[in-house]
Design a protein around this motif. Structure first.
Motif, PDB file in Angstrom:
ATOM      1  N   VAL A  96      47.247   3.222   9.840  1.00 11.66           N
ATOM      2  CA  VAL A  96      48.232   4.285   9.738  1.00 11.66           C
ATOM      3  C   VAL A  96      49.625   3.711   9.948  1.00 11.66           C
ATOM      4  CG1 VAL A  96      46.676   6.146  10.456  1.00 11.66           C
ATOM      5  CG2 VAL A  96      47.981   4.914  12.186  1.00 11.66           C
ATOM      6  N   LEU A  97      50.610   4.431   9.437  1.00 11.39           N
ATOM      7  CA  LEU A  97      52.016   4.127   9.665  1.00 11.39           C
ATOM      8  C   LEU A  97      52.577   5.275  10.489  1.00 11.39           C
ATOM      9  CD1 LEU A  97      52.798   2.997   6.037  1.00 11.39           C
ATOM     10  CD2 LEU A  97      52.615   1.517   8.038  1.00 11.39           C
ATOM     11  N   VAL A  98      53.101   4.952  11.675  1.00 16.17           N
ATOM     12  CA  VAL A  98      53.557   5.960  12.626  1.00 16.17           C
ATOM     13  C   VAL A  98      55.077   5.965  12.691  1.00 16.17           C
ATOM     14  CG1 VAL A  98      53.461   6.694  15.040  1.00 16.17           C
ATOM     15  CG2 VAL A  98      51.449   5.677  13.976  1.00 16.17           C
ATOM     16  N   ASP A  99      55.648   7.168  12.718  1.00 15.40           N
ATOM     17  CA  ASP A  99      57.089   7.344  12.871  1.00 15.40           C
ATOM     18  C   ASP A  99      57.487   6.838  14.261  1.00 15.40           C
ATOM     19  OD1 ASP A  99      59.689   8.335  13.351  1.00 15.40           O
ATOM     20  OD2 ASP A  99      59.325  10.137  12.160  1.00 15.40           O
ATOM     21  N   PRO A 100      58.391   5.856  14.351  1.00 11.98           N
ATOM     22  CA  PRO A 100      58.770   5.337  15.668  1.00 11.98           C
ATOM     23  C   PRO A 100      59.472   6.370  16.552  1.00 11.98           C
ATOM     24  CG  PRO A 100      60.109   4.325  13.937  1.00 11.98           C
ATOM     25  CD  PRO A 100      59.080   5.178  13.262  1.00 11.98           C
ATOM     26  N   ASP A 101      60.049   7.415  15.939  1.00 14.87           N
ATOM     27  CA  ASP A 101      60.745   8.450  16.706  1.00 14.87           C
ATOM     28  C   ASP A 101      59.864   9.649  17.027  1.00 14.87           C
ATOM     29  OD1 ASP A 101      63.085   6.925  16.586  1.00 14.87           O
ATOM     30  OD2 ASP A 101      63.641   7.815  14.653  1.00 14.87           O
ATOM     31  N   PRO A 103      55.733  10.018  17.469  1.00 16.27           N
ATOM     32  CA  PRO A 103      54.404   9.409  17.358  1.00 16.27           C
ATOM     33  C   PRO A 103      53.325  10.331  16.782  1.00 16.27           C
ATOM     34  CG  PRO A 103      55.020   9.714  19.656  1.00 16.27           C
ATOM     35  CD  PRO A 103      56.205  10.078  18.840  1.00 16.27           C
ATOM     36  N   ASP A 104      53.589  11.647  16.707  1.00 19.65           N
ATOM     37  CA  ASP A 104      52.625  12.561  16.107  1.00 19.65           C
ATOM     38  C   ASP A 104      52.751  12.622  14.588  1.00 19.65           C
ATOM     39  OD1 ASP A 104      51.489  13.187  18.521  1.00 19.65           O
ATOM     40  OD2 ASP A 104      52.675  14.984  18.825  1.00 19.65           O
ATOM     41  N   ARG A 105      53.810  12.039  14.032  1.00 15.63           N
ATOM     42  CA  ARG A 105      54.024  12.023  12.583  1.00 15.63           C
ATOM     43  C   ARG A 105      53.530  10.683  12.052  1.00 15.63           C
ATOM     44  NH1 ARG A 105      58.411  10.506   9.169  1.00 15.63           N
ATOM     45  NH2 ARG A 105      58.151  11.532   7.175  1.00 15.63           N
ATOM     46  N   LEU A 106      52.547  10.750  11.159  1.00 15.64           N
ATOM     47  CA  LEU A 106      51.975   9.516  10.634  1.00 15.64           C
ATOM     48  C   LEU A 106      51.486   9.705   9.214  1.00 15.64           C
ATOM     49  CD1 LEU A 106      48.673  10.005  10.671  1.00 15.64           C
ATOM     50  CD2 LEU A 106      48.958   9.504  13.072  1.00 15.64           C
ATOM     51  N   ALA A 107      51.192   8.599   8.586  1.00 17.22           N
ATOM     52  CA  ALA A 107      50.615   8.596   7.240  1.00 17.22           C
ATOM     53  C   ALA A 107      49.515   7.550   7.212  1.00 17.22           C
ATOM     54  CB  ALA A 107      51.681   8.256   6.197  1.00 17.22           C
ATOM     55  N   ILE A 108      48.442   7.852   6.512  1.00 16.55           N
ATOM     56  CA  ILE A 108      47.365   6.873   6.350  1.00 16.55           C
ATOM     57  C   ILE A 108      47.747   5.929   5.216  1.00 16.55           C
ATOM     58  CG2 ILE A 108      44.957   6.549   5.674  1.00 16.55           C
ATOM     59  CD1 ILE A 108      44.340   9.188   7.083  1.00 16.55           C
ATOM     60  N   ASP A 109      47.566   4.652   5.448  1.00 13.45           N
ATOM     61  CA  ASP A 109      47.817   3.653   4.409  1.00 13.45           C
ATOM     62  C   ASP A 109      46.547   3.537   3.575  1.00 13.45           C
ATOM     63  OD1 ASP A 109      48.340   1.520   2.787  1.00 13.45           O
ATOM     64  OD2 ASP A 109      48.827   0.121   4.397  1.00 13.45           O
ATOM     65  N   TRP A 110      46.519   4.226   2.453  1.00 17.24           N
ATOM     66  CA  TRP A 110      45.329   4.254   1.603  1.00 17.24           C
ATOM     67  C   TRP A 110      45.063   2.920   0.935  1.00 17.24           C
ATOM     68  CZ3 TRP A 110      42.369   7.925   3.029  1.00 17.24           C
ATOM     69  CH2 TRP A 110      42.892   9.141   3.463  1.00 17.24           C
ATOM     70  N   ASP A 111      46.030   2.005   0.971  1.00 15.09           N
ATOM     71  CA  ASP A 111      45.820   0.654   0.449  1.00 15.09           C
ATOM     72  C   ASP A 111      45.450  -0.314   1.570  1.00 15.09           C
ATOM     73  OD1 ASP A 111      46.391   1.362  -2.201  1.00 15.09           O
ATOM     74  OD2 ASP A 111      48.550   1.151  -1.842  1.00 15.09           O
ATOM     75  N   GLY A 112      45.469   0.167   2.808  1.00 15.62           N
ATOM     76  CA  GLY A 112      45.150  -0.669   3.959  1.00 15.62           C
ATOM     77  C   GLY A 112      43.643  -0.807   4.147  1.00 15.62           C
ATOM     78  N   THR A 113      43.280  -1.462   5.218  1.00 15.52           N
ATOM     79  CA  THR A 113      41.865  -1.678   5.500  1.00 15.52           C
ATOM     80  C   THR A 113      41.273  -0.461   6.199  1.00 15.52           C
ATOM     81  OG1 THR A 113      42.360  -2.695   7.634  1.00 15.52           O
ATOM     82  CG2 THR A 113      42.171  -4.163   5.736  1.00 15.52           C
ATOM     83  N   HIS A 114      39.987  -0.348   6.079  1.00 10.08           N
ATOM     84  CA  HIS A 114      39.269   0.701   6.805  1.00 10.08           C
ATOM     85  C   HIS A 114      37.862   0.190   7.108  1.00 10.08           C
ATOM     86  CE1 HIS A 114      36.889   1.640   3.265  1.00 10.08           C
ATOM     87  NE2 HIS A 114      36.180   2.470   3.984  1.00 10.08           N
ATOM     88  N   GLU A 115      37.280   0.762   8.128  1.00 12.71           N
ATOM     89  CA  GLU A 115      35.891   0.459   8.470  1.00 12.71           C
ATOM     90  C   GLU A 115      35.156   1.779   8.578  1.00 12.71           C
ATOM     91  OE1 GLU A 115      35.453  -1.948  11.967  1.00 12.71           O
ATOM     92  OE2 GLU A 115      37.143  -3.221  11.401  1.00 12.71           O
ATOM     93  N   GLU A 116      33.978   1.831   7.990  1.00 14.53           N
ATOM     94  CA  GLU A 116      33.187   3.058   8.047  1.00 14.53           C
ATOM     95  C   GLU A 116      32.609   3.250   9.430  1.00 14.53           C
ATOM     96  OE1 GLU A 116      30.228   3.490   5.052  1.00 14.53           O
ATOM     97  OE2 GLU A 116      31.634   3.096   3.437  1.00 14.53           O
ATOM     98  N   GLY A 117      32.546   4.497   9.843  1.00  8.33           N
ATOM     99  CA  GLY A 117      31.923   4.831  11.112  1.00  8.33           C
ATOM    100  C   GLY A 117      30.407   4.828  10.976  1.00  8.33           C
ATOM    101  N   THR A 118      29.743   4.967  12.096  1.00 14.45           N
ATOM    102  CA  THR A 118      28.285   4.975  12.092  1.00 14.45           C
ATOM    103  C   THR A 118      27.754   6.349  11.698  1.00 14.45           C
ATOM    104  OG1 THR A 118      28.183   5.637  14.408  1.00 14.45           O
ATOM    105  CG2 THR A 118      28.233   3.255  13.944  1.00 14.45           C
ATOM    106  N   ILE A 119      26.520   6.373  11.269  1.00 14.52           N
ATOM    107  CA  ILE A 119      25.861   7.643  10.965  1.00 14.52           C
ATOM    108  C   ILE A 119      25.689   8.449  12.253  1.00 14.52           C
ATOM    109  CG2 ILE A 119      23.776   8.717  10.022  1.00 14.52           C
ATOM    110  CD1 ILE A 119      25.594   7.300   7.944  1.00 14.52           C
ATOM    111  N   SER A 120      25.475   7.764  13.371  1.00  7.22           N
ATOM    112  CA  SER A 120      25.368   8.447  14.662  1.00  7.22           C
ATOM    113  C   SER A 120      26.648   9.227  14.968  1.00  7.22           C
ATOM    114  CB  SER A 120      25.096   7.445  15.787  1.00  7.22           C
ATOM    115  OG  SER A 120      23.886   6.774  15.570  1.00  7.22           O
ATOM    116  N   ALA A 121      27.814   8.608  14.746  1.00  4.69           N
ATOM    117  CA  ALA A 121      29.089   9.286  14.986  1.00  4.69           C
ATOM    118  C   ALA A 121      29.270  10.450  14.023  1.00  4.69           C
ATOM    119  CB  ALA A 121      30.247   8.296  14.846  1.00  4.69           C
TER     120      ALA A 121
END
Length: 161
Positions: A96-101, A103-121
């Motif tokens: 994510v990219l977070v607004d430095p001013d 912290p509740d304002r953010l955007a997901i970097d859809w070109d960035g990396t991600h890891e899938e969560g578990t089926i348990s989660a």
């Protein structure tokens, strides 16, 4: 009488000035907006097909993990590219990219990396999926454990076969 507007400073351009962090999806839910039928101009349809726009909106609760500081929760609604909706499931991590001013304002970097969560989660976050497995006569914990073990031993690409 004229219009009165609250004066605010311009929003930070997150793509330029956002602070890059990792965030873990704690919960994701489809927004209940929209209708079964959409009237789209051809230009808007082209934008959706190219990935520039998305009619898919999700409510998400993320745990943002800044490089400096303690992790903190953020609840927001976000537009999600159709082909990346699977990124937002409980336990998954995204950049994510977070607004430095703000912290509740953010955007997901859809070109960035991600890891899938578990089926348990996923099952812990989705009681309907758990109930569906139970209704089919399956033990949700066993199904999750076996699926997570399979992914762990064979790698994530095993799920795409």
């Amino acid at each position: 009488m004229g219009f009165f507007f609250k004066k605010t400073k311009p929003a930070v351009d997150l793509t330029r000035d956002g602070v890059r962090c990792r965030a873990t999806v704690e919960h994701a839910d489809m927004s209940r907006q929209g209708t079964a039928q959409m009237n789209l101009s051809s230009a808007k349809a082209e934008s959706i097909l190219s990935g520039e726009l998305s009619p898919l909106r999700m409510k998400v609760r993320l745990r943002v993990e800044p490089v400096a500081g303690e992790p903190y929760p953020v609840k927001t609604k976000i537009s999600v590219p159709m082909m990346k909706a699977g990124w937002l499931r409980a336990g998954s991590t995204v950049e994510v990219l977070v607004d430095p001013d703000d912290p509740d304002r953010l955007a997901i970097d859809w070109d960035g990396t991600h890891e899938e969560g578990t089926i348990s989660a996923l099952l812990a976050d989705n009681p309907l999926a758990r109930a569906a497995l139970e209704g089919a006569g399956l033990d949700p914990d066993r199904v999750a454990r076996e699926a997570d073990d399979r992914t762990k031993f064979q790698g994530p690409e095993a799920d795409s076969r």
